[in-house]
Design a protein around this motif. Structure first.
Motif, PDB file in Angstrom:
ATOM      1  N   LYS A  52      92.685  20.667  98.432  1.00 29.59           N
ATOM      2  CA  LYS A  52      93.951  20.136  98.942  1.00 29.59           C
ATOM      3  C   LYS A  52      94.306  20.868 100.235  1.00 29.59           C
ATOM      4  N   ALA A  53      93.843  20.343 101.337  1.00 32.18           N
ATOM      5  CA  ALA A  53      94.111  21.006 102.620  1.00 32.18           C
ATOM      6  C   ALA A  53      95.527  20.683 103.099  1.00 32.18           C
ATOM      7  N   PRO A  54      96.172  21.691 103.730  1.00 27.81           N
ATOM      8  CA  PRO A  54      95.710  23.060 103.956  1.00 27.81           C
ATOM      9  C   PRO A  54      95.756  23.889 102.672  1.00 27.81           C
ATOM     10  N   ALA A  55      94.772  24.789 102.554  1.00 28.36           N
ATOM     11  CA  ALA A  55      94.678  25.633 101.360  1.00 28.36           C
ATOM     12  C   ALA A  55      94.093  26.985 101.748  1.00 28.36           C
ATOM     13  N   PRO A  56      94.532  28.067 101.105  1.00 29.88           N
ATOM     14  CA  PRO A  56      93.927  29.373 101.368  1.00 29.88           C
ATOM     15  C   PRO A  56      92.475  29.365 100.906  1.00 29.88           C
ATOM     16  N   CYS A  57      91.667  30.214 101.534  1.00 27.49           N
ATOM     17  CA  CYS A  57      90.257  30.232 101.169  1.00 27.49           C
ATOM     18  C   CYS A  57      89.688  31.648 101.234  1.00 27.49           C
ATOM     19  N   LEU A  58      88.627  31.852 100.489  1.00 25.77           N
ATOM     20  CA  LEU A  58      87.816  33.064 100.566  1.00 25.77           C
ATOM     21  C   LEU A  58      86.474  32.677 101.148  1.00 25.77           C
ATOM     22  N   LEU A  59      86.005  33.405 102.137  1.00 25.51           N
ATOM     23  CA  LEU A  59      84.688  33.191 102.715  1.00 25.51           C
ATOM     24  C   LEU A  59      83.779  34.323 102.260  1.00 25.51           C
ATOM     25  N   LEU A  60      82.653  33.970 101.687  1.00 21.07           N
ATOM     26  CA  LEU A  60      81.677  34.956 101.226  1.00 21.07           C
ATOM     27  C   LEU A  60      80.422  34.805 102.071  1.00 21.07           C
ATOM     28  N   GLY A  61      80.060  35.856 102.790  1.00 22.67           N
ATOM     29  CA  GLY A  61      78.881  35.794 103.641  1.00 22.67           C
ATOM     30  C   GLY A  61      78.133  37.105 103.631  1.00 22.67           C
ATOM     31  N   VAL A  74      91.758  26.868 104.893  1.00 20.21           N
ATOM     32  CA  VAL A  74      91.152  25.557 105.124  1.00 20.21           C
ATOM     33  C   VAL A  74      92.271  24.679 105.664  1.00 20.21           C
ATOM     34  N   SER A  75      92.256  24.469 106.975  1.00 25.76           N
ATOM     35  CA  SER A  75      93.402  23.785 107.590  1.00 25.76           C
ATOM     36  C   SER A  75      93.314  22.272 107.511  1.00 25.76           C
ATOM     37  N   SER A  76      92.104  21.736 107.355  1.00 25.49           N
ATOM     38  CA  SER A  76      91.996  20.276 107.265  1.00 25.49           C
ATOM     39  C   SER A  76      90.695  19.876 106.572  1.00 25.49           C
ATOM     40  N   ARG A  77      90.713  18.689 105.995  1.00 27.72           N
ATOM     41  CA  ARG A  77      89.526  18.080 105.384  1.00 27.72           C
ATOM     42  C   ARG A  77      89.554  16.599 105.709  1.00 27.72           C
ATOM     43  N   LYS A  88      87.658  22.270 108.218  1.00 31.32           N
ATOM     44  CA  LYS A  88      87.995  23.210 109.290  1.00 31.32           C
ATOM     45  C   LYS A  88      88.623  24.447 108.678  1.00 31.32           C
ATOM     46  N   VAL A  89      88.102  25.618 109.049  1.00 25.39           N
ATOM     47  CA  VAL A  89      88.600  26.901 108.569  1.00 25.39           C
ATOM     48  C   VAL A  89      89.195  27.659 109.747  1.00 25.39           C
ATOM     49  N   THR A  90      90.394  28.188 109.576  1.00 17.79           N
ATOM     50  CA  THR A  90      91.054  28.949 110.642  1.00 17.79           C
ATOM     51  C   THR A  90      91.618  30.251 110.085  1.00 17.79           C
ATOM     52  N   ARG A  91      91.958  31.164 110.995  1.00 15.42           N
ATOM     53  CA  ARG A  91      92.672  32.398 110.691  1.00 15.42           C
ATOM     54  C   ARG A  91      91.943  33.267 109.665  1.00 15.42           C
ATOM     55  N   SER A  92      90.624  33.225 109.673  1.00 13.48           N
ATOM     56  CA  SER A  92      89.846  34.016 108.719  1.00 13.48           C
ATOM     57  C   SER A  92      89.740  35.456 109.205  1.00 13.48           C
ATOM     58  N   VAL A  93      90.121  36.390 108.350  1.00 16.07           N
ATOM     59  CA  VAL A  93      90.125  37.808 108.694  1.00 16.07           C
ATOM     60  C   VAL A  93      89.512  38.600 107.543  1.00 16.07           C
ATOM     61  N   VAL A  94      88.764  39.641 107.879  1.00 13.16           N
ATOM     62  CA  VAL A  94      88.110  40.483 106.888  1.00 13.16           C
ATOM     63  C   VAL A  94      89.137  41.115 105.953  1.00 13.16           C
ATOM     64  N   VAL A  95      88.832  41.097 104.656  1.00 13.03           N
ATOM     65  CA  VAL A  95      89.677  41.766 103.665  1.00 13.03           C
ATOM     66  C   VAL A  95      88.800  42.670 102.798  1.00 13.03           C
ATOM     67  N   ALA A  96      89.456  43.529 102.055  1.00 14.85           N
ATOM     68  CA  ALA A  96      88.770  44.397 101.088  1.00 14.85           C
ATOM     69  C   ALA A  96      89.195  43.975  99.673  1.00 14.85           C
ATOM     70  N   PRO A  97      88.296  44.126  98.701  1.00 15.57           N
ATOM     71  CA  PRO A  97      86.919  44.629  98.762  1.00 15.57           C
ATOM     72  C   PRO A  97      86.003  43.650  99.500  1.00 15.57           C
ATOM     73  N   SER A  98      84.851  44.165  99.959  1.00 14.56           N
ATOM     74  CA  SER A  98      83.954  43.385 100.810  1.00 14.56           C
ATOM     75  C   SER A  98      82.765  42.816 100.047  1.00 14.56           C
ATOM     76  N   SER A  99      82.914  42.615  98.743  1.00 15.46           N
ATOM     77  CA  SER A  99      81.818  42.059  97.950  1.00 15.46           C
ATOM     78  C   SER A  99      82.382  41.319  96.751  1.00 15.46           C
ATOM     79  N   VAL A 100      81.566  40.444  96.179  1.00 14.85           N
ATOM     80  CA  VAL A 100      81.976  39.719  94.979  1.00 14.85           C
ATOM     81  C   VAL A 100      82.199  40.695  93.829  1.00 14.85           C
TER      82      VAL A 100
END
Length: 427
Positions: A52-61, A74-77, A88-100
């Motif tokens: 359901k965009a917009p929605a908060p997201c976690l990016l795992l890389g 996730v600002s749009s779908r 479309k993903v926006t405003r992604s910033v590193v957070v801690a902890p840094s692993s699953v």
């Protein structure tokens, strides 16, 4: 922290989307124009059907062997082919902890821990957390102080005002106007953002670079010692050899201020210009058309006296040319109009002529101010910004010393300030 509660409540209605990327994908995204802070990706419809965009997201890389975790939006779908949707993903910033594994350890409540583990263990490209787990995870992430800036950036983005309804909308427009004067758009990224804890500011909604937003309680701006305790946010932008420092300041809560002023200081062109926002109210006419009226309040005469005193003491230098050395301009915006629709901009001396002209008198001691009543004698935003940019308007400004005096006077009048200082990088 009101923004945190807002974000938690929102996540219960729009659950967190977990997006997982392989090493090659992550490297490609990291090397893209805006990096992993803002990007688009095509995914099969079936994978994103519940988003359901917009929605908060976690990016795992993964950066090599090192895991990375980012929190964003996730600002749009939208569908782009028969089979795929564009995310479309926006405003992604590193957070801690840094692993699953670190995230799993952070989720100490047993039912939520089991839920989280089951949703991410299959390493699917897209997972959707439950509403309650989404809210709980945000709460737990916020217990790590370094995450608060990242979380708040997403929360602030979800509350961007769309229409002129009060000072929050005016501050938003003032920040975007400052960026436009510098030649940037709303999606251009700041190199750093500092937000005062518990203080609302439009700078929480500017685009940010990865790992560049900080929330703290120092509220200090180097070189502006008189207003340290009033600063609510600070952002730094760079473009070529120039940089733009933007900060917001107000003594009372923003919604209780008497208005918003934008001060733009261009040290490369040595000019200073101030834009004062004024709200136009609708006034129905007998033919069912709407007239727009500005009703001066008791603060206006005092404000004009301060402005005239400042302008008289800061004429352009002997080798400088100005079409108009006027420092002060007024921007009239219609209540409930969309932000971005522009408005009517007039120099202060022109406004005073209008104020003295009986033909502009409206009901209840108001002034009729519209495109029609001014008969084309006004500035729209684009030409106004062009004049600011090239230094053709405004008073002399060789340093920021006098800026403190002007800001202090505005804050004493219980108004909010957006100040922008353009200068060469390293000056």
């Amino acid at each position: 922290m009101s923004w945190l509660q807002t974000l938690k409540d929102y996540a219960e209605q729009h659950p967190i989307v977990v997006l997982r990327f392989g090493s090659d994908e992550w490297e490609s995204l990291s090397n893209s124009r805006r990096g992993v802070g803002e990007f688009t990706v095509a995914l099969p419809h079936a994978l994103v059907s519940g988003v359901k965009a917009p929605a908060p997201c976690l990016l795992l890389g993964k950066d090599g062997e090192a895991e990375q975790v980012l929190f964003g939006l996730v600002s749009s779908r939208s569908p782009i082919t028969t089979l795929d949707s564009r995310i479309k993903v926006t405003r992604s910033v590193v957070v801690a902890p840094s692993s699953v594994a670190g995230l799993s350890a952070l989720i100490c409540d047993a039912p939520h821990a089991k839920n989280f583990s089951s949703r991410v263990k299959d390493e699917q490209a897209v997972s959707l957390l439950s509403p309650k787990l989404s809210s709980y995870l945000i709460k737990r992430l916020a217990t790590i102080s370094s995450n608060n800036g990242s979380l708040r950036a997403v929360a602030e983005k979800l509350s961007v005002p769309k229409r002129f309804k009060g000072n929050t909308a005016m501050q938003e427009d003032a920040v975007q106007t400052a960026l436009a004067a510098f030649g940037l758009g709303s999606s251009d990224q700041a190199t750093s953002v500092e937000l005062a804890e518990g203080r609302s500011t439009a700078l929480g909604r500017v685009a940010i670079m990865e790992d560049s937003v900080v929330e703290h309680d120092a509220r200090s701006v180097p070189g502006y010692s008189l207003i340290q305790s009033d600063v609510t946010g600070r952002a730094l932008f760079k473009k070529g050899e120039d940089q733009l420092e933007v900060f917001t300041a107000n003594r009372r809560e923003l919604e209780h201020c008497f208005g918003v002023d934008l001060i733009y200081v261009n040290l490369t062109k040595q000019n200073v210009v101030m834009l004062q926002y004024k709200m136009l109210e609708p006034s129905s006419k007998s033919d069912d058309q709407t007239d727009w009226v500005y009703r001066p309040d008791g603060q206006l005469d005092a404000e004009i006296a301060r402005m005239n005193a400042f302008a008289a003491a800061h004429p352009p230098g002997p080798k400088e040319y100005r079409l108009n050395p006027q420092v002060f301009y007024m921007k009239f915006v219609k209540r409930d109009a969309s932000i971005g629709d522009g408005g009517i901009i007039t120099p202060l001396d022109h406004f005073e002529k209008v104020r003295a002209d009986p033909s502009f008198k409206g009901p209840k001691k108001g002034l009729r101010l519209s495109f029609k009543s001014l008969s084309g004698r006004y500035l729209r935003q684009t030409p106004f910004l062009d004049l600011v940019r090239c230094g053709y308007i405004g008073a002399h400004a060789q340093t920021t010393a006098d800026l403190q005096v002007l800001i202090e006077a505005i804050l004493d009048g219980n108004k909010a300030v957006v100040a922008a200082v353009q200068k060469k990088v390293g000056d």
